[in-house]
Enzyme design. Structure first.
Site, PDB file in Angstrom:
ATOM      1  N   GLY A  12       0.854  -1.253   0.019  1.00 47.85           N
ATOM      2  CA  GLY A  12       0.028  -0.043   0.174  1.00 47.85           C
ATOM      3  C   GLY A  12       0.754   1.288  -0.030  1.00 47.85           C
ATOM      4  O   GLY A  12       2.186   1.258   0.211  1.00 47.85           O
ATOM      5  N   ASP A  13       0.007   2.427  -0.116  1.00 46.07           N
ATOM      6  CA  ASP A  13       1.015   3.611  -0.236  1.00 46.07           C
ATOM      7  C   ASP A  13       2.044   3.700  -1.282  1.00 46.07           C
ATOM      8  O   ASP A  13       2.914   4.673  -1.116  1.00 46.07           O
ATOM      9  CB  ASP A  13       1.256   3.841   1.351  1.00 46.07           C
ATOM     10  CG  ASP A  13       0.329   3.992   2.223  1.00 46.07           C
ATOM     11  OD1 ASP A  13      -0.770   4.230   1.853  1.00 46.07           O
ATOM     12  OD2 ASP A  13       0.665   3.567   3.297  1.00 46.07           O
ATOM     13  N   GLY A  15       1.586   5.145  -3.938  1.00 45.83           N
ATOM     14  CA  GLY A  15       1.319   6.614  -5.001  1.00 45.83           C
ATOM     15  C   GLY A  15       0.419   6.206  -5.822  1.00 45.83           C
ATOM     16  O   GLY A  15       0.405   6.824  -7.167  1.00 45.83           O
ATOM     17  N   LYS A  16      -0.808   5.407  -5.533  1.00 49.84           N
ATOM     18  CA  LYS A  16      -1.752   4.959  -6.613  1.00 49.84           C
ATOM     19  C   LYS A  16      -2.643   6.199  -6.970  1.00 49.84           C
ATOM     20  O   LYS A  16      -2.926   6.630  -7.896  1.00 49.84           O
ATOM     21  CB  LYS A  16      -2.718   3.843  -5.869  1.00 49.84           C
ATOM     22  CG  LYS A  16      -2.022   2.629  -5.547  1.00 49.84           C
ATOM     23  CD  LYS A  16      -2.845   1.523  -5.101  1.00 49.84           C
ATOM     24  CE  LYS A  16      -3.282   1.771  -3.597  1.00 49.84           C
ATOM     25  NZ  LYS A  16      -2.264   2.090  -2.763  1.00 49.84           N
ATOM     26  N   GLY A  40      -5.822   5.766   1.737  1.00 45.98           N
ATOM     27  CA  GLY A  40      -5.534   7.169   1.912  1.00 45.98           C
ATOM     28  C   GLY A  40      -4.501   7.465   0.631  1.00 45.98           C
ATOM     29  O   GLY A  40      -3.608   7.005   0.295  1.00 45.98           O
ATOM     30  N   HIS A  41      -5.528   8.109  -0.248  1.00 48.96           N
ATOM     31  CA  HIS A  41      -4.634   8.477  -1.420  1.00 48.96           C
ATOM     32  C   HIS A  41      -4.457  10.041  -1.599  1.00 48.96           C
ATOM     33  O   HIS A  41      -5.424  10.720  -1.435  1.00 48.96           O
ATOM     34  CB  HIS A  41      -5.682   7.997  -2.770  1.00 48.96           C
ATOM     35  CG  HIS A  41      -5.902   6.315  -2.850  1.00 48.96           C
ATOM     36  ND1 HIS A  41      -6.735   5.708  -3.552  1.00 48.96           N
ATOM     37  CD2 HIS A  41      -5.333   5.537  -1.852  1.00 48.96           C
ATOM     38  CE1 HIS A  41      -6.603   4.443  -3.249  1.00 48.96           C
ATOM     39  NE2 HIS A  41      -5.694   4.161  -2.414  1.00 48.96           N
ATOM     40  N   GLN A 223      -5.638  -0.158  -1.065  1.00 53.97           N
ATOM     41  CA  GLN A 223      -4.512  -1.179  -0.484  1.00 53.97           C
ATOM     42  C   GLN A 223      -3.779  -1.844  -1.449  1.00 53.97           C
ATOM     43  O   GLN A 223      -3.327  -1.173  -2.536  1.00 53.97           O
ATOM     44  CB  GLN A 223      -5.369  -2.296   0.219  1.00 53.97           C
ATOM     45  CG  GLN A 223      -6.202  -1.763   1.484  1.00 53.97           C
ATOM     46  CD  GLN A 223      -7.504  -1.112   1.346  1.00 53.97           C
ATOM     47  OE1 GLN A 223      -8.070  -1.428   0.644  1.00 53.97           O
ATOM     48  NE2 GLN A 223      -7.292   0.072   1.585  1.00 53.97           N
ATOM     49  N   ARG A 302       0.589   7.122  11.212  1.00 52.95           N
ATOM     50  CA  ARG A 302       1.500   6.283  11.714  1.00 52.95           C
ATOM     51  C   ARG A 302       3.082   6.333  10.915  1.00 52.95           C
ATOM     52  O   ARG A 302       2.730   6.351   9.779  1.00 52.95           O
ATOM     53  CB  ARG A 302       1.045   4.868  11.831  1.00 52.95           C
ATOM     54  CG  ARG A 302       0.022   4.738  12.774  1.00 52.95           C
ATOM     55  CD  ARG A 302      -0.306   3.100  12.870  1.00 52.95           C
ATOM     56  NE  ARG A 302      -1.140   2.761  11.613  1.00 52.95           N
ATOM     57  CZ  ARG A 302      -1.624   1.663  11.275  1.00 52.95           C
ATOM     58  NH1 ARG A 302      -1.427   0.533  11.963  1.00 52.95           N
ATOM     59  NH2 ARG A 302      -2.354   1.557  10.149  1.00 52.95           N
ATOM     60  N   ARG A 304       5.581   4.807   8.723  1.00 53.28           N
ATOM     61  CA  ARG A 304       5.708   3.699   7.800  1.00 53.28           C
ATOM     62  C   ARG A 304       7.021   3.075   8.111  1.00 53.28           C
ATOM     63  O   ARG A 304       8.029   3.887   8.202  1.00 53.28           O
ATOM     64  CB  ARG A 304       5.490   3.973   6.434  1.00 53.28           C
ATOM     65  CG  ARG A 304       4.076   4.406   5.982  1.00 53.28           C
ATOM     66  CD  ARG A 304       3.995   4.752   4.584  1.00 53.28           C
ATOM     67  NE  ARG A 304       2.732   5.428   4.343  1.00 53.28           N
ATOM     68  CZ  ARG A 304       2.522   6.672   3.494  1.00 53.28           C
ATOM     69  NH1 ARG A 304       3.511   7.071   2.691  1.00 53.28           N
ATOM     70  NH2 ARG A 304       1.095   6.789   3.342  1.00 53.28           N
TER      71      ARG A 304
HETATM   72  P1  GDP Z   1      -1.464   5.538  -2.134  1.00 49.70           P
HETATM   73  O1  GDP Z   1      -2.229   4.959  -0.994  1.00 49.70           O
HETATM   74  O2  GDP Z   1      -1.134   4.432  -2.953  1.00 49.70           O
HETATM   75  O3  GDP Z   1      -2.570   6.616  -3.173  1.00 49.70           O
HETATM   76  O4  GDP Z   1      -0.354   6.465  -1.639  1.00 49.70           O
HETATM   77  P2  GDP Z   1      -0.405   7.461  -0.584  1.00 49.70           P
HETATM   78  O5  GDP Z   1      -0.873   8.795  -1.035  1.00 49.70           O
HETATM   79  O6  GDP Z   1      -0.809   7.083   0.697  1.00 49.70           O
HETATM   80  O7  GDP Z   1       1.416   7.788  -0.300  1.00 49.70           O
HETATM   81  C1  GDP Z   1       2.071   8.272  -1.273  1.00 49.70           C
HETATM   82  C2  GDP Z   1       2.760   9.285  -0.866  1.00 49.70           C
HETATM   83  O8  GDP Z   1       4.219   9.627  -1.801  1.00 49.70           O
HETATM   84  C3  GDP Z   1       1.890  10.577  -0.987  1.00 49.70           C
HETATM   85  O9  GDP Z   1       2.517  11.499   0.071  1.00 49.70           O
HETATM   86  C4  GDP Z   1       2.467  11.042  -2.318  1.00 49.70           C
HETATM   87  O10 GDP Z   1       2.243  12.448  -2.432  1.00 49.70           O
HETATM   88  C5  GDP Z   1       3.697  10.747  -2.588  1.00 49.70           C
HETATM   89  N1  GDP Z   1       4.211  10.443  -3.833  1.00 49.70           N
HETATM   90  C6  GDP Z   1       3.714   9.558  -4.728  1.00 49.70           C
HETATM   91  N2  GDP Z   1       4.464   9.747  -5.705  1.00 49.70           N
HETATM   92  C7  GDP Z   1       5.612  10.224  -5.598  1.00 49.70           C
HETATM   93  C8  GDP Z   1       6.938  10.353  -6.058  1.00 49.70           C
HETATM   94  O11 GDP Z   1       7.233  10.029  -7.169  1.00 49.70           O
HETATM   95  N3  GDP Z   1       7.812  10.997  -5.367  1.00 49.70           N
HETATM   96  C9  GDP Z   1       7.642  11.408  -4.171  1.00 49.70           C
HETATM   97  N4  GDP Z   1       8.682  12.136  -3.666  1.00 49.70           N
HETATM   98  N5  GDP Z   1       6.761  11.368  -3.805  1.00 49.70           N
HETATM   99  C10 GDP Z   1       5.544  10.772  -3.945  1.00 49.70           C
HETATM  100  P1  IMO Z   2      -3.826   2.494   0.370  1.00 47.25           P
HETATM  101  O1  IMO Z   2      -5.152   2.558  -0.493  1.00 47.25           O
HETATM  102  C1  IMO Z   2      -1.302   0.939   3.696  1.00 47.25           C
HETATM  103  C2  IMO Z   2      -3.270  -2.010   6.486  1.00 47.25           C
HETATM  104  C3  IMO Z   2      -3.251  -1.571   7.668  1.00 47.25           C
HETATM  105  C4  IMO Z   2      -3.073  -3.083   8.376  1.00 47.25           C
HETATM  106  C5  IMO Z   2      -3.925  -3.744   7.613  1.00 47.25           C
HETATM  107  C6  IMO Z   2      -5.203  -4.074   8.075  1.00 47.25           C
HETATM  108  O2  IMO Z   2      -3.752   3.954   1.185  1.00 47.25           O
HETATM  109  O3  IMO Z   2      -2.689   1.928  -0.085  1.00 47.25           O
HETATM  110  P2  IMO Z   2      -7.771  -2.648   7.892  1.00 47.25           P
HETATM  111  O4  IMO Z   2      -7.953  -1.217   8.548  1.00 47.25           O
HETATM  112  O5  IMO Z   2      -7.589  -2.646   6.457  1.00 47.25           O
HETATM  113  O6  IMO Z   2      -8.195  -3.855   8.520  1.00 47.25           O
HETATM  114  O7  IMO Z   2      -5.907  -3.018   8.309  1.00 47.25           O
HETATM  115  O8  IMO Z   2      -4.079  -3.185   6.216  1.00 47.25           O
HETATM  116  N1  IMO Z   2      -3.811  -1.112   5.358  1.00 47.25           N
HETATM  117  C7  IMO Z   2      -3.082  -0.375   4.440  1.00 47.25           C
HETATM  118  N2  IMO Z   2      -1.860   0.123   4.669  1.00 47.25           N
HETATM  119  N3  IMO Z   2      -2.177   1.561   2.606  1.00 47.25           N
HETATM  120  C8  IMO Z   2      -3.511   1.411   2.638  1.00 47.25           C
HETATM  121  O9  IMO Z   2      -4.171   1.733   1.898  1.00 47.25           O
HETATM  122  C9  IMO Z   2      -3.812   0.254   3.659  1.00 47.25           C
HETATM  123  N4  IMO Z   2      -5.078   0.012   4.221  1.00 47.25           N
HETATM  124  C10 IMO Z   2      -4.989  -0.907   5.097  1.00 47.25           C
HETATM  125  O10 IMO Z   2      -2.148  -0.831   7.899  1.00 47.25           O
HETATM  126  O11 IMO Z   2      -1.674  -3.434   8.540  1.00 47.25           O
HETATM  127 MG    MG Z   3      -2.063   5.709   1.022  1.00 44.18          MG
END
Ligand code: GDP
Ligand code: IMO
Ligand code: MG
Length: 425
Positions: A12-13, A15-16, A40-41, A223, A302, A304
């Site tokens: 997860g996270d 940068g989707k 959280g996107h 996720q 939290r 990461r």
């Molecule tokens: P998602 O859940 O997959 O949409 O990703 P999140 O938004 O939770 O976390 C990705 C983080 O990385 C965010 O703070 C974005 O603004 C940041 N981000 C995405 N792509 C890039 C990149 O290529 N470089 C940097 N430095 N930050 C990025």
């Molecule tokens: P995005 O879409 C990162 C993780 C939680 C925990 C596990 C189970 O932003 O990538 P839950 O609340 O779903 O029952 O928690 O999954 N988790 C994520 N980690 N990015 C996410 O979403 C997540 N959604 C759930 O931290 O380990």
């Molecule tokens: Mg996220």
């Protein structure tokens, strides 16, 4: 125009949100098919940051139809808060629709998420405590409350009262927790239902009609692969199917309607919550990646956990999702780290070497990552917009990722902004 799925390849996270937002500039429809506000996107456009949890990341484009499919679990309170945040920024939600089949996260789901985590003690999962697991439990137990029910007060009152009484019994008698005042909750949620009624529509039909009309459709994963309930690091996973296959089920469309599948990866690895993480860096390098990359949860804040790029994981994602291409984000974060490491396989306790991600936690036990060291780079690459502008060390890193993961890198992220992307195909 093609229909594309964008999903997460790691934990997860990745940068989707950013990738969806970029591709959505050419999409007429963006669809979410699973998960809830545990996601959280982040979308950054011209210095303005938007943190989206339930609303599809296509919402910043006024003409894009944004759909929340049947497989999503929706917390009405959180949804309305997000809607207000967007309205305050003058972003229209006129083109937003929610499937009547989507299940509703009720307050008892959130309470039970917290209580069951507490009960697990040291074996807790580290959930986001958004009630996601308990809501999916009720869905599969066939006692859930759906979007359709929420916007029909009489149906809602009856169902919520019946379920709520049982949940209160569990909260009080099993966990010793405080009962929920059902009358107050029911009135509160009926009021939410009134505000949400205008958004309810059949997302399967809307998506199919858009497809037949030749529109460009993007499916937004939440996720990621290693959080998948079956193909992730069970039980340290979420309760839905964030894989490409989950998109069809969660939206109500057939697999033949999908043209392209993009997996988003970070140029390193992160994880939030508990569970195994073979390439985790518990040292200064890990701390530097966390600080430079701003690796703090978008939903819970939290810190990461951070580690080197793990090609075993991303190759697993290529297989289980049938990826056509990888969007490799955050390459800029690796600048100034010295030599870089890529995990190419795992060494088992009996010294055998495996290249496929093990199906169980037991299979992962005692596994040591096998690293290949590659030259790092110290250039600031955040203003590069073409592949040719990248330093040779970055090109070599990308090439190695492609070879090890057996998939082309189609996009490279060099910063959080919408504009900070290199598109290769
Ligand atoms: P998602 O859940 O997959 O949409 O990703 P999140 O938004 O939770 O976390 C990705 C983080 O990385 C965010 O703070 C974005 O603004 C940041 N981000 C995405 N792509 C890039 C990149 O290529 N470089 C940097 N430095 N930050 C990025
Ligand atoms: P995005 O879409 C990162 C993780 C939680 C925990 C596990 C189970 O932003 O990538 P839950 O609340 O779903 O029952 O928690 O999954 N988790 C994520 N980690 N990015 C996410 O979403 C997540 N959604 C759930 O931290 O380990
Ligand atoms: Mg996220």
């Amino acid at each position: 125009m093609p229909s594309s799925i964008v999903i997460g390849t790691q934990w997860g996270d990745e940068g989707k949100g950013k990738i969806i937002d970029i591709l959505a500039s050419q999409a007429e429809v963006v669809v979410r098919s699973q998960g809830g506000n545990n996601a959280g996107h982040t979308v950054v456009n011209n210095g303005e940051t938007y943190k989206l949890h339930l609303i599809p990341s296509g919402i910043l484009y006024p003409d894009t139809l944004c759909l929340i499919g049947a497989g999503v679990v929706l917390d009405p309170k959180s949804f309305l808060e997000e809607l207000n945040m967007l309205r305050e920024k003058n972003i229209s939600a006129e083109n937003l629709r929610i499937d009547p089949r989507a299940h509703i996260v009720m307050p008892w789901h959130i309470v039970l998420d917290g209580l069951s985590e507490e009960f697990r003690g040291n074996s807790d999962i580290g959930t986001t405590k958004r009630g996601i697991g308990p809501t999916y439990m009720d869905k599969y137990e066939r006692c859930g409350i759906r979007m359709y029910d929420l916007v029909h007060p009489e149906i809602f009152r009856e169902k919520a009262l019946a379920t709520g009484k049982l949940k209160n019994k569990i909260i009080k008698e099993v966990y010793g927790g405080k009962e929920i005042d059902l009358d107050t909750v029911i009135d509160e949620y009926i009021a939410y239902g009134k505000q949400l009624a205008e958004f309810v529509d059949d997302v399967s039909v809307l998506t199919y009609d858009a497809y037949k009309a030749g529109k460009n459709i993007m499916f937004e994963g939440a996720q990621a692969t290693l959080l998948d309930i079956d193909f992730g690091t069970y039980p340290y996973v979420t309760s839905s199917h964030p894989l490409s296959g989950g998109v069809c089920i969660g939206t109500g469309v057939g697999p033949k309607m999908i043209d392209r599948i993009i997996g988003v990866a970070k140029a390193y690895t992160t994880r939030v919550g508990k569970g195994p993480f073979p390439t985790e860096l518990d040292d200064e390098t890990g701390e530097t990646i966390r600080n430079v990359g701003g690796e703090f949860g978008t939903t819970t804040g939290r810190p990461r956990r951070t580690g080197w790029f793990d090609a075993v994981i991303v190759r697993h994602s290529v297989r289980v999702n049938g990826l056509d291409g990888i969007a490799l984000n955050k390459l800029d974060t690796l600048s100034n780290l010295g030599d870089l490491k890529i995990c190419t396989g795992y060494k088992m306790p009996d010294s055998t070497i495996i290249r496929n991600f093990p199906p169980t936690l037991e299979g992962l036990e005692g596994c040591q990552p096998i690293y290949e060291t590659v030259p790092g780079f110290s250039d600031d690459i955040s203003s590069c917009r073409t592949y040719d502008e990248l330093p040779q060390a970055c090109k070599d890193y990308i090439k190695r990722v492609e070879e090890l993961c057996e998939c082309p890198v189609a996009m490279v992220g060099v910063g959080p902004d919408r504009s900070q992307i290199i598109i290769r195909d």
